[in-house]
Design an enzyme around this catalytic site. Structure first.
Site, PDB file in Angstrom:
ATOM      1  N   ASN A 170       0.549   3.546   2.274  1.00  0.00           N
ATOM      2  CA  ASN A 170       1.389   2.367   2.424  1.00  0.00           C
ATOM      3  C   ASN A 170       2.443   2.431   1.329  1.00  0.00           C
ATOM      4  O   ASN A 170       2.108   2.471   0.143  1.00  0.00           O
ATOM      5  CB  ASN A 170       0.579   1.081   2.268  1.00  0.00           C
ATOM      6  N   HIS A 181       2.093   2.451  -8.151  1.00  0.00           N
ATOM      7  CA  HIS A 181       1.855   3.852  -8.520  1.00  0.00           C
ATOM      8  C   HIS A 181       1.784   4.708  -7.249  1.00  0.00           C
ATOM      9  O   HIS A 181       1.132   4.321  -6.270  1.00  0.00           O
ATOM     10  CB  HIS A 181       0.554   3.962  -9.305  1.00  0.00           C
ATOM     11  N   HIS A 183       0.547   6.616  -4.503  1.00  0.00           N
ATOM     12  CA  HIS A 183      -0.831   6.880  -4.088  1.00  0.00           C
ATOM     13  C   HIS A 183      -0.981   6.636  -2.600  1.00  0.00           C
ATOM     14  O   HIS A 183      -0.138   6.012  -1.954  1.00  0.00           O
ATOM     15  CB  HIS A 183      -1.815   5.988  -4.858  1.00  0.00           C
ATOM     16  N   GLN A 185      -4.482   6.338   0.477  1.00  0.00           N
ATOM     17  CA  GLN A 185      -5.892   5.991   0.599  1.00  0.00           C
ATOM     18  C   GLN A 185      -6.523   6.843   1.689  1.00  0.00           C
ATOM     19  O   GLN A 185      -5.830   7.487   2.486  1.00  0.00           O
ATOM     20  CB  GLN A 185      -6.052   4.503   0.933  1.00  0.00           C
TER      21      GLN A 185
END
Length: 346
Positions: A170, A181, A183, A185
């Site tokens: 996202n 930050h 990243h 998932q």
């Protein structure tokens, strides 16, 4: 690729990946989290499972940079979720998971069927830097990320209770990001979710994406020998893009070295193209759809980008008819938005 496995004092695992072995000593950890509590309830009309995880209400929401939970920890500083001074790519079990190996027992006495939400939720930290994107990581880091996703697929799908694994990212507050930050998932489901069930059924009938290949010229945004990026002719978002290998693969675990390099480069260039389209960081949801367990013989791996922008400063909100019926209505033609993206100069 090197991999280090570290268990935190609250029982969660951190996996440290890199081109070189990770040997730094762990630093002080923050307070341990409580045990997750989640379960699933059956939706009798939609015929699908809904996950309930009330403990997630207290999760971190847009913290200031000095309290970035996904940054490397510093001696004497704020103890982040990664208790090391540096890393290349880190994967850690989510502090507030929807699915967990320790999900707990569903409540009794409900008027609908329930089941345990046993699975896993992981956070993939793309870089120790506080800012960046798939476009700015650099080719070596993107290739490492693709190999990390592959390793997590292998580990998670090897667990008996896991049926489907979905890495995703996202990007941007427009799609609900709670930590800036860089990243992504990974959700490891104990069932095959509804959208994937439909894709499985389609791929069982015929190789849909490979059959479309000869017809995708007007919809192609960019490509190389191994990988194609297209606005699909059936796009439901104005600047939706699908990225997939030109040769059949159930997942990135069957890629050759050349295909890993190609796919990583195409992902980075696609995000760079998005960012230059409106000269701003482009929000999106990016999902990796690889074969659910047992469907490896016909499911074609692909990445789907769902961007919420329909212009520089306008969002595509889902209308009542779209949410209520599931039928999307588009106000932009895929062949036109493909041309817009194709004409962006990198």
């Amino acid at each position: 690729m090197h991999k280090r496995v570290y268990q935190k004092k609250d029982g969660r695992y951190v996996y440290l990946y890199g081109h070189q072995p990770h040997t730094l000593p762990p630093l002080e950890e923050g307070e341990a989290t409580g045990a997750p509590s989640s379960h699933a309830r059956w939706h009798p009309l939609r015929q699908e499972w809904v996950v309930y995880a009330a403990h997630r209400q207290g999760r971190v929401f847009l913290p200031p940079k000095e309290y970035d939970p996904l940054a490397p920890s510093k001696p004497g500083g704020f103890p982040t979720d990664i208790p090391f001074e540096d890393f290349e790519i880190a994967v850690l079990q989510n502090r507030w998971p929807s699915l967990s190996p320790r999900a707990g027992t569903p409540p009794e006495g409900l008027p609908v069927p329930t089941r345990e939400a046993n699975g896993d939720c992981e956070v993939v930290v793309f870089t120790p830097e506080l800012t960046g994107s798939l476009a700015t990581l650099g080719q070596a880091q993107r290739e490492l990320l693709l190999r990390v996703w592959t390793d997590r697929y292998t580990d998670l799908l090897a667990r008996e209770e896991i049926a489907f694994v979905m890495p995703f990212e996202n990007r941007g507050v427009e799609v609900g990001v709670t930590i800036h930050h860089p990243h992504g998932q990974i959700y490891a489901y104990p069932w095959v979710p509804p959208i994937l069930q439909k894709e499985v059924e389609a791929f069982r009938q015929r190789p849909v994406l490979l059959e479309l290949l000869p017809e995708l010229g007007p919809y192609t945004v960019q490509e190389d020998e191994h990988t194609l990026c297209v606005v699909p002719p059936f796009a439901r978002y104005p600047y939706e893009v699908w990225v997939f290998p030109k040769r059949f693969h159930p997942g990135p675990w069957t890629f050759s070295g050349a295909e890993v390099s190609s796919f990583a480069q195409q992902l980075g260039q696609m995000v760079a193209r998005y960012d230059k389209l409106f000269d701003r960081p482009f929000p999106y949801i990016m999902v990796l759809h690889a074969a659910p367990k047992g469907e490896e013989g016909h499911f074609h791996f692909h990445v789907e980008f769902y961007p919420p922008l329909r212009s520089r400063d306008k969002l595509k909100y889902l209308a009542g008819t779209e949410i209520g019926s599931g039928t999307f209505a588009m106000d932009a033609l895929p062949e036109n938005t493909a041309r817009e993206l194709r004409e962006v100069r990198l």
